[in-house]
Design a protein around this motif. Structure first.
Motif, PDB file in Angstrom:
ATOM      1  N   UNK A  99       0.867  -1.187   0.000  1.00  0.00           N
ATOM      2  CA  UNK A  99       0.000   0.000   0.000  1.00  0.00           C
ATOM      3  C   UNK A  99       0.902   1.234   0.000  1.00  0.00           C
ATOM      4  N   UNK A 101       0.646   4.391   0.482  1.00  0.00           N
ATOM      5  CA  UNK A 101       0.546   5.470   1.474  1.00  0.00           C
ATOM      6  C   UNK A 101       0.922   5.007   2.872  1.00  0.00           C
ATOM      7  N   UNK A 102       1.352   3.765   2.987  1.00  0.00           N
ATOM      8  CA  UNK A 102       1.745   3.245   4.300  1.00  0.00           C
ATOM      9  C   UNK A 102       3.232   2.917   4.323  1.00  0.00           C
ATOM     10  N   UNK A 106       3.806  -0.295   8.700  1.00  0.00           N
ATOM     11  CA  UNK A 106       2.339  -0.208   8.636  1.00  0.00           C
ATOM     12  C   UNK A 106       1.784  -1.248   7.668  1.00  0.00           C
ATOM     13  N   UNK A 110      -0.728  -4.253   8.898  1.00  0.00           N
ATOM     14  CA  UNK A 110      -2.123  -4.183   8.439  1.00  0.00           C
ATOM     15  C   UNK A 110      -2.914  -5.476   8.669  1.00  0.00           C
ATOM     16  N   UNK A 113      -3.596  -5.787  12.337  1.00  0.00           N
ATOM     17  CA  UNK A 113      -4.591  -4.820  12.805  1.00  0.00           C
ATOM     18  C   UNK A 113      -5.997  -5.271  12.421  1.00  0.00           C
ATOM     19  N   UNK A 114      -6.120  -5.768  11.175  1.00  0.00           N
ATOM     20  CA  UNK A 114      -7.433  -6.226  10.723  1.00  0.00           C
ATOM     21  C   UNK A 114      -7.911  -7.430  11.526  1.00  0.00           C
ATOM     22  N   UNK A 121       2.107  -3.626  15.849  1.00  0.00           N
ATOM     23  CA  UNK A 121       3.312  -2.936  15.384  1.00  0.00           C
ATOM     24  C   UNK A 121       4.586  -3.583  15.929  1.00  0.00           C
ATOM     25  N   UNK A 140       8.515   4.527   3.041  1.00  0.00           N
ATOM     26  CA  UNK A 140       7.375   4.198   2.173  1.00  0.00           C
ATOM     27  C   UNK A 140       7.856   3.316   1.013  1.00  0.00           C
TER      28      UNK A 140
ATOM     29  N   UNK B   5     -10.126   1.302  13.547  1.00  0.00           N
ATOM     30  CA  UNK B   5      -9.209   0.816  12.500  1.00  0.00           C
ATOM     31  C   UNK B   5      -9.508   1.495  11.178  1.00  0.00           C
ATOM     32  N   UNK B   8      -8.106   4.880  11.265  1.00  0.00           N
ATOM     33  CA  UNK B   8      -6.643   4.842  11.179  1.00  0.00           C
ATOM     34  C   UNK B   8      -6.189   4.633   9.729  1.00  0.00           C
ATOM     35  N   UNK B   9      -6.837   3.702   9.040  1.00  0.00           N
ATOM     36  CA  UNK B   9      -6.487   3.456   7.639  1.00  0.00           C
ATOM     37  C   UNK B   9      -6.814   4.670   6.770  1.00  0.00           C
ATOM     38  N   UNK B  12      -4.155   7.230   7.131  1.00  0.00           N
ATOM     39  CA  UNK B  12      -2.952   6.868   6.355  1.00  0.00           C
ATOM     40  C   UNK B  12      -3.166   7.158   4.874  1.00  0.00           C
ATOM     41  N   UNK B  15      -2.448  10.561   3.537  1.00  0.00           N
ATOM     42  CA  UNK B  15      -1.063  10.983   3.311  1.00  0.00           C
ATOM     43  C   UNK B  15      -0.784  11.165   1.832  1.00  0.00           C
TER      44      UNK B  15
END
Lengths: 228, 177
Positions: A99, A101-102, A106, A110, A113-114, A121, A140, B5, B8-9, B12, B15
């Motif tokens: 991704x 933008x991460x 991150x 992901x 987190x999901x 982290x 990035x 979540x 948060x996504x 991101x 950005x």
């Protein structure tokens, strides 16, 4: 006799496009046992990647059945498939699919987190360390080389400790040195965590590292062999 | 997926800046501009009609009768309620100019007026002249005033004649409009 991790019975795949119906897989039947490493080889257009997509539930079979960890993927809807992949599968693609933008950490965090993991982290940083790229954790994808991006993708695929790892030409966009390093990492992660690995590759050398080789031609299994 | 979540996504994703929204924002701006423009034109028309409506109509109110003139009872009704009444008739007709070797034709809306018209405002002609004088008969033919666009299209000049249906009417007068 144990239940195969992946079991395909007469699996077929056809796609309908503007040019008409295209039959890609004509009836694939194969069982893959737990902990095995399997190389899918064959010429371009033979259906290797399509077969891998069926195994991951990323394509819907036109016929036949596909069982993964004893569950029928062909009976699941998209949401159920997504949850199943989240809990049981890791997928590595040729073009990384990070991704943009991460940051690296991150991206790796992901799937955790999901899944609702609290220390996502911390685990992600540890996984990045395992693939030797902890110094790039806060960078990035656009700031990383292809080899580095694929290491991050590997970390993302393995951080959830999936029972099945699917890799579609993971070294296809890398030079020889980086490609070998990525394959060493992939097999190392598999050995460390004991996942079943299915690997699509054009390279007979890479395929020779697998326990089992399945050669496809024109959407059919032309040959199955034990590599080592 | 929990709201936390998802938020948060989403943070991101932001950005990446607004580059990805360029087309969406352009469409929104264009849509808002179009709606504002339509609103402005509508307001301008409404304002113009409310301020100049009487002059454009030639009176405060108009009663329309289709395919017939007002009968005596209707005229009496209007006259009992109005300070002044003017009667006009409008119809479509073909203006025809015969130049000998070729004939020019143009579909036009004809307005026949009485001496009281207009009840409000004045008719301004170009060249300047009295409306009654412009419409006065000359050489046995009734006069007419015509919109400049139709004059130019038919290739007419002041003093020329043209036909509306069968009868020939003369002379042509220009309407400043």
């Amino acid at each position: 006799m144990t239940t195969p991790v992946l079991s395909l019975k007469n699996a077929m795949l056809s796609l309908n496009g503007n040019a008409g119906r295209v039959d890609i897989l004509h009836g694939i039947s194969v069982d893959i046992e737990e902990g095995q490493t399997v190389g899918l080889v064959g010429p371009s257009g033979s259906g290797k990647s399509s077969l891998l997509m069926l195994m991951g539930g990323l394509e819907q079979a036109s016929g036949g059945t596909i069982h993964a960890l004893g569950q029928d993927l062909t009976a699941m809807n998209e949401d159920a498939l997504a949850r199943f992949r989240r809990d049981n599968m890791g997928v590595v693609f040729q073009s990384f699919h990070l991704i943009p933008t991460m940051t690296a950490v991150e991206n790796v965090a992901t799937p955790l987190e999901l899944a609702g993991v609290k220390d996502a982290f911390e685990q992600a940083r540890s996984e990045l360390s395992d693939v030797g790229i902890s110094h790039r954790a806060d960078h990035y994808p656009s700031q990383m080389s292809g080899g580095e991006q694929q290491r991050v993708a590997l970390a993302r695929a393995s951080v959830t400790r999936p029972k099945i790892l699917l890799a579609d030409e993971p070294t296809g966009n890398l030079d020889g040195t980086n490609g070998n390093a990525i394959m060493d990492l992939l097999f190392g992660l598999r050995d460390k965590h004991g996942a079943t690995l299915v690997l699509v590759t054009h390279s007979d050398v890479l395929a020779a590292r697998c326990d089992q080789i399945i050669r496809l031609e024109d959407g059919l299994i032309a040959q199955e062999s034990i590599a080592k | 997926m929990s709201i936390a979540i998802a938020a948060r996504f989403a943070r991101r994703e932001l950005r990446g800046g607004l580059k990805g929204f360029t087309i969406l924002l352009s469409c929104l701006a264009l849509g808002v501009a179009a709606i504002a423009a339509v609103g402005s034109v509508r307001t301008a028309i409404e304002t113009g009609l409310s301020v100049e409506g009487a002059a454009l109509l030639g009176g405060d109110a108009e009663l329309d009768f289709t395919y017939h003139f007002a009968n005596a009872q209707e005229k009496e009704w209007m006259q009992s309620r109005a300070n002044a009444v003017s009667e006009i008739a409008e119809f479509r007709s073909m203006a025809v100019v015969d130049n000998g070797d070729q004939t020019e034709r143009g579909l036009t809306q004809v307005k026949a007026i009485d001496d009281a018209y207009p009840l409000i405002g004045t008719m301004v002609l170009n060249p300047a002249m009295d409306l009654n004088a412009a419409l006065a008969a000359q050489n046995g033919l009734p006069g007419a005033v015509m919109e400049r666009a139709l004059i130019d299209r038919l290739g007419l000049s002041i003093g020329d004649t043209f036909a509306l249906g069968n009868p020939t009417i003369s002379p042509v007068r220009r309407n400043l409009a």
